[in-house]
Motif scaffolding. Structure first.
Motif, PDB file in Angstrom:
ATOM      1  N   ILE A 560       0.868  -1.179   0.000  1.00  0.00           N
ATOM      2  CA  ILE A 560       0.000   0.000   0.000  1.00  0.00           C
ATOM      3  C   ILE A 560       0.903   1.227   0.000  1.00  0.00           C
ATOM      4  O   ILE A 560       1.719   1.410   0.914  1.00  0.00           O
ATOM      5  CB  ILE A 560      -0.932   0.009   1.223  1.00  0.00           C
ATOM      6  CG1 ILE A 560      -1.823  -1.237   1.219  1.00  0.00           C
ATOM      7  CG2 ILE A 560      -1.771   1.274   1.245  1.00  0.00           C
ATOM      8  CD1 ILE A 560      -2.716  -1.345   2.419  1.00  0.00           C
ATOM      9  N   SER A 561       0.780   2.042  -1.022  1.00  0.00           N
ATOM     10  CA  SER A 561       1.639   3.223  -1.171  1.00  0.00           C
ATOM     11  C   SER A 561       0.797   4.488  -1.077  1.00  0.00           C
ATOM     12  O   SER A 561      -0.266   4.586  -1.697  1.00  0.00           O
ATOM     13  CB  SER A 561       2.382   3.174  -2.516  1.00  0.00           C
ATOM     14  OG  SER A 561       1.463   3.157  -3.591  1.00  0.00           O
ATOM     15  N   HIS A 562       1.280   5.407  -0.275  1.00  0.00           N
ATOM     16  CA  HIS A 562       0.577   6.681  -0.076  1.00  0.00           C
ATOM     17  C   HIS A 562       1.487   7.817  -0.557  1.00  0.00           C
ATOM     18  O   HIS A 562       2.651   7.917  -0.160  1.00  0.00           O
ATOM     19  CB  HIS A 562       0.255   6.865   1.414  1.00  0.00           C
ATOM     20  CG  HIS A 562      -0.468   8.143   1.716  1.00  0.00           C
ATOM     21  ND1 HIS A 562      -1.736   8.409   1.242  1.00  0.00           N
ATOM     22  CD2 HIS A 562      -0.089   9.222   2.446  1.00  0.00           C
ATOM     23  CE1 HIS A 562      -2.102   9.612   1.656  1.00  0.00           C
ATOM     24  NE2 HIS A 562      -1.129  10.110   2.387  1.00  0.00           N
ATOM     25  N   ASP A 563       0.969   8.665  -1.435  1.00  0.00           N
ATOM     26  CA  ASP A 563       1.752   9.768  -2.004  1.00  0.00           C
ATOM     27  C   ASP A 563       1.963  10.833  -0.925  1.00  0.00           C
ATOM     28  O   ASP A 563       1.018  11.473  -0.453  1.00  0.00           O
ATOM     29  CB  ASP A 563       1.000  10.352  -3.212  1.00  0.00           C
ATOM     30  CG  ASP A 563       1.871  11.360  -3.975  1.00  0.00           C
ATOM     31  OD1 ASP A 563       2.939  11.732  -3.463  1.00  0.00           O
ATOM     32  OD2 ASP A 563       1.470  11.753  -5.085  1.00  0.00           O
ATOM     33  N   VAL A 564       3.221  11.002  -0.523  1.00  0.00           N
ATOM     34  CA  VAL A 564       3.554  11.973   0.532  1.00  0.00           C
ATOM     35  C   VAL A 564       4.469  13.064  -0.016  1.00  0.00           C
ATOM     36  O   VAL A 564       5.215  13.683   0.752  1.00  0.00           O
ATOM     37  CB  VAL A 564       4.218  11.254   1.734  1.00  0.00           C
ATOM     38  CG1 VAL A 564       3.247  10.317   2.415  1.00  0.00           C
ATOM     39  CG2 VAL A 564       5.474  10.491   1.296  1.00  0.00           C
ATOM     40  N   THR A 565       4.397  13.294  -1.336  1.00  0.00           N
ATOM     41  CA  THR A 565       5.288  14.295  -1.943  1.00  0.00           C
ATOM     42  C   THR A 565       5.054  15.665  -1.338  1.00  0.00           C
ATOM     43  O   THR A 565       5.997  16.360  -0.930  1.00  0.00           O
ATOM     44  CB  THR A 565       5.052  14.332  -3.464  1.00  0.00           C
ATOM     45  OG1 THR A 565       5.224  13.017  -3.991  1.00  0.00           O
ATOM     46  CG2 THR A 565       6.032  15.283  -4.131  1.00  0.00           C
ATOM     47  N   GLU A 566       3.810  16.067  -1.244  1.00  0.00           N
ATOM     48  CA  GLU A 566       3.496  17.389  -0.716  1.00  0.00           C
ATOM     49  C   GLU A 566       3.871  17.473   0.760  1.00  0.00           C
ATOM     50  O   GLU A 566       4.374  18.491   1.232  1.00  0.00           O
ATOM     51  CB  GLU A 566       2.005  17.680  -0.917  1.00  0.00           C
ATOM     52  CG  GLU A 566       1.594  19.096  -0.575  1.00  0.00           C
ATOM     53  CD  GLU A 566       2.303  20.132  -1.458  1.00  0.00           C
ATOM     54  OE1 GLU A 566       2.564  21.252  -0.973  1.00  0.00           O
ATOM     55  OE2 GLU A 566       2.595  19.814  -2.636  1.00  0.00           O
ATOM     56  N   ARG A 567       3.617  16.382   1.492  1.00  0.00           N
ATOM     57  CA  ARG A 567       3.959  16.373   2.915  1.00  0.00           C
ATOM     58  C   ARG A 567       5.471  16.483   3.109  1.00  0.00           C
ATOM     59  O   ARG A 567       5.940  17.191   4.005  1.00  0.00           O
ATOM     60  CB  ARG A 567       3.449  15.088   3.560  1.00  0.00           C
ATOM     61  CG  ARG A 567       3.513  15.092   5.083  1.00  0.00           C
ATOM     62  CD  ARG A 567       3.154  13.761   5.645  1.00  0.00           C
ATOM     63  NE  ARG A 567       4.237  12.805   5.460  1.00  0.00           N
ATOM     64  CZ  ARG A 567       4.139  11.512   5.752  1.00  0.00           C
ATOM     65  NH1 ARG A 567       3.004  11.024   6.210  1.00  0.00           N
ATOM     66  NH2 ARG A 567       5.161  10.708   5.564  1.00  0.00           N
ATOM     67  N   LYS A 568       6.248  15.773   2.272  1.00  0.00           N
ATOM     68  CA  LYS A 568       7.703  15.848   2.365  1.00  0.00           C
ATOM     69  C   LYS A 568       8.188  17.276   2.089  1.00  0.00           C
ATOM     70  O   LYS A 568       9.094  17.788   2.760  1.00  0.00           O
ATOM     71  CB  LYS A 568       8.334  14.874   1.364  1.00  0.00           C
ATOM     72  CG  LYS A 568       8.202  13.410   1.748  1.00  0.00           C
ATOM     73  CD  LYS A 568       9.100  13.079   2.920  1.00  0.00           C
ATOM     74  CE  LYS A 568       9.031  11.602   3.234  1.00  0.00           C
ATOM     75  NZ  LYS A 568       9.880  11.244   4.395  1.00  0.00           N
TER      76      LYS A 568
END
Length: 792
Positions: A560-568
């Protein structure tokens, strides 16, 4: 109960003493005395009679309860066979209320063909004084018939009339069992032929375990399928010894479950056959009972549901050698967890019908035997069954009906999987039709629920906002959802041709492969942050979690992959901002300390020198003129006191701004601080050091000094402590200081964030030199402040 006369006279004398008048007439006194004695005796006898009567009533009630609720029926009849007394059990057995039975003739409850026997028996019992018994067939008030055993004894009432006391026991079940046993004995040879045909033509694997878990019987179908001989199975401790480890463990577990539960046990297992392919078997197991109802083992059925055509091959491969006794054959037929029936070819009437069929259809064997399809099912369904039976009788091959609806006795529709085959005589003519049916209603319902569950899963899988990928044991991507496709920027077909670690750069693919294998072995995987580079060159950050799941007996890794680009991006900006603020605060502290050091030196050098010169001048004045003028001498002394106080004030101000002892090192500075704290606050403060000499730069020395100073200030203000301990430990890389007190402490969770500026200041000072501060405190326990900074 009796009482001695002397004691009675004594009691009367005691009652009369002191209260009876003395008369001259002794005769009258004696008469009264005797009357009182007799009165007391009568009262005592009456009391004894009352107690005896109460006990008698209790005993009578107990006898009546035992009589009414005894498990045996009791009747009392007159010479005309009229019922004058009956207990509750007898009334319940005849199905008539107790009061309605009184004065009714018992003869009317005897079946017509047994009434003459009953009358002769009654006449014989009225002439005899001995106990005797007889067997009758009786009828209840609702016309249902039962067998009865009567034990009879003649008695007399208070007028001398004869009565018959009868105990009646329902022996219907015993009689039925006798009839069935006799019929079974007479049909032994025919049953052997039918049972042999059933086992020889069964299309499924059959085996039987004894109570010792060893194989007692196993058919050739199962042996041929798994590649072992019957002798090998017989020699094994348990048939699972010859099977693969995983399958063996499941088989032994299901055997134990079957032995401990009342219902049949149904399971599914994957098993490698000799053809080199894994076959899915539906295994049904049930306990076997002997005639006494004891468990003598279990019987198992293994039906291959991988390919329907294999059922026909298994049907011909059943072991034709029947070496078990009549008891074993009857146990197999009666306890086999599938409906088995045999019909005569001439009229298609039922000739054999087992217990599983009774439980499935709801009809008893007596209701079924000798009747045909039209006696149980609607015309359309009965005609369809008849046509199918005729097709089987006309064919030389067995016929399988994968899904056959049938209406049972209570009106419910069940679905059967049925195999039918024609049993032929030596001349090749079809004499009987053998049928074996398995109830697949629940399986069909389960398949329906499974389809609905798959549809729900697909909706969730496709609609989730996180990327989901299902990975096989080889690392190949099996399934992906749209969000995962969006994150990787590849098409589903491209992803399904890749291994999961191929999504990582080439230099990190091997590490990702090792992590995948480790997670698949242990079943545990922690969340990891990865970078995906899409085909358009854009890089995104994802947080991936892996979970091992089992589907169809095979392991898969669910990623299960969650896009955390913005959070990073936000976290990175926040960290940069925090670092900038920390550097700014450290710069401010350093500037402040430098300014304090400068002010301290200015005050010490300039003001201190001036005050020292002033004191020297005043001292010269005292020497030159003080002796001449006493008043002037007094003023000079006052001026010297004021100058000394000013010099001490300068020293205090200088020490507060930046103690000169800091120039001697961190250990002397903290020792001076602890001594000043003890003297000023009257609190015991001890210092323990591992080394007396520690070389630190000015920044680290000042940081440790200020943190200890702030800790002691907080203790003085808030802790209400009586003792403080400061411990300094030094290693090659770090220096650690621990300040502990025995004060009242505080609840760290209850403290409002942002309000503890002193504690925050200590932490920020430590962070400025790459160190850390840890605080541990609890109410009424005290506080421990630990400081650790690198030496270089």
């Amino acid at each position: 109960m009796s009482t001695h006369p002397d004691s009675l006279h004594a009691k009367v004398d005691a009652q009369r003493s002191g209260s009876e008048l003395v008369t001259s007439d002794r005769t009258m006194e004696q008469v009264l005395h005797e009357l009182q004695v007799h009165q007391i005796e009568l009262e005592m006898q009456n009391e004894t009679l009352r107690q005896t009567q109460t006990a008698l009533e209790i005993s009578r009630d107990q006898y009546r309860d035992m009589y009414d609720f005894a498990p045996t029926a009791y009747f009392t009849l007159t010479e005309e066979c009229r019922i004058i007394d009956v207990n509750q059990t007898g009334a319940a057995l005849l199905g008539v209320a107790r009061l309605r039975l009184i004065n009714r003739k018992f003869t009317q409850f005897v079946c017509a063909e047994f009434r003459e026997q009953w009358q002769l028996f009654c006449q014989m019992m009225l002439r005899s004084s001995h106990r005797d018994s007889c067997e009758l067939q009786c009828t209840r008030d609702d016309r249902s018939v039962f067998f009865a055993h009567l034990d009879c004894l003649r008695a007399c009432d208070e007028h001398g009339n004869y009565l018959l006391r009868i105990t009646l026991t329902d022996t219907t079940e015993q009689q039925r069992m006798k009839i069935e046993i006799e019929a079974s004995r007479q049909a032994l040879s025919a049953d052997r032929l039918l049972l042999s045909s059933i086992l020889d033509n069964a299309p499924i694997g059959i085996w039987m375990l004894g109570s010792d878990h060893k194989i007692k019987f196993i058919n050739k179908t199962f042996c041929d399928a798994v590649g072992f001989t019957e002798q090998q199975f017989m020699a094994a401790n348990h048939y699972s010894d010859l099977l693969p480890h995983g399958t063996a463990a499941n088989c032994m577990k299901s055997d134990r479950a079957c032995f401990t539960q009342d219902a049949m046990h149904i399971s599914r297992e994957w098993l490698d056959f000799v053809d080199g392919r894994a076959h899915l078997l539906e295994i049904t197991k049930a306990k076997l009972f002997d005639e006494g109802g004891r468990v003598i083992g279990l019987i198992g059925l293994a039906s291959d549901i991988t390919e329907r055509w294999q059922a026909e091959q298994n049907f011909k491969a059943i072991d034709r050698q029947l070496s078990e006794s009549r008891q074993l054959l009857e146990a197999i037929v009666e306890n086999i967890p599938a409906m088995v029936f045999v019909k005569r070819a001439s009229d298609l009437s039922f000739e054999l019908f087992n217990r599983a069929g009774e439980e499935l259809l709801g009809y008893s064997r007596d209701e079924v035997l000798g009747k045909g399809n039209c006696d149980f099912w609607p015309k359309e369904q009965a005609d369809w069954f008849t046509a199918e039976d005729r097709l089987v009788l006309a064919s030389k091959e067995p016929r399988e009906i994968p899904e056959e609806p049938i209406q049972i006795k209570n009106g419910e529709t069940r679905y059967l999987r049925t195999w039918k085959v024609a049993l032929r005589d030596p001349q090749g003519e079809a004499s009987h039709l053998l049928g074996i049916s398995i109830d697949i209603t629940e399986r069909l319902r389960a398949e329906t629920r499974l389809r609905e569950s798959e549809e729900k899963f697909r909706a969730i899988f496709e609609g989730t906002l996180d990327g989901v990928a299902l990975v096989g044991e080889t690392g190949m991507i099996v399934e992906v959802n749209p969000e995962f496709v969006q994150q990787t920027g590849m098409s589903p077909s491209q992803l399904k041709q890749m291994r999961i670690w191929e999504l990582r750069p080439a230099d990190k693919a091997q590490l990702a492969s090792d992590v995948f294998i480790e997670v698949l072995k242990t079943g545990f995987g922690k969340a990891v942050d990865l970078k995906f580079q899409k085909q358009d060159g854009r890089v995104i950050h994802v947080e991936v979690r892996g979970t091992v799941i089992t589907i169809g007996g095979k392991k898969f890794l669910q990623c299960i992959s969650h896009d955390v680009t913005e959070r990073k991006r936000t976290e990175r900006a926040l960290l940069e901002h925090q670092q900038l603020l920390r550097e700014l605060a450290a710069q401010g502290v350093a500037s402040r300390e430098a300014e304090l050091k400068h002010i301290a030196r200015e005050v010490h050098d300039e003001l201190g020198q001036l005050l020292t010169a002033l004191r020297m001048d005043v001292s010269l004045l005292r020497i030159q003129f003080g002796e001449r003028d006493p008043v002037l001498m007094s003023k000079i002394r006052d001026i010297l006191v004021l100058v000394d106080k000013s010099i001490q004030g300068v020293r205090d101000v200088t020490g507060n701004l930046r103690p000169p002892v800091l120039d001697m090192g961190v250990i002397p500075a903290i020792r001076w601080l602890s001594e000043e704290f003890s003297a000023r606050m009257n609190i015991v403060c001890t210092l323990q050091v591992s080394e007396e000499t520690i070389c630190l730069d000015d920044a680290r020395t000042l940081t440790l000094f200020r943190i200890v100073q702030e800790s002691l200030t907080n203790i003085a203000r808030h802790a209400q402590a009586t003792r403080v301990e400061i411990t300094i430990n030094h290693s090659e890389a770090d220096i650690e200081i621990e300040i502990s007190d025995d004060g009242r402490g505080f609840n760290m969770r209850a403290m409002a964030p942002g309000k503890t500026f002193g504690l925050m200041g200590m932490q920020e000072r430590a962070l400025a030199v790459s160190g850390k501060v840890e605080i541990d405190s609890s109410p009424m326990v005290g506080t421990v402040i630990s400081v650790c900074i690198p030496q270089f």
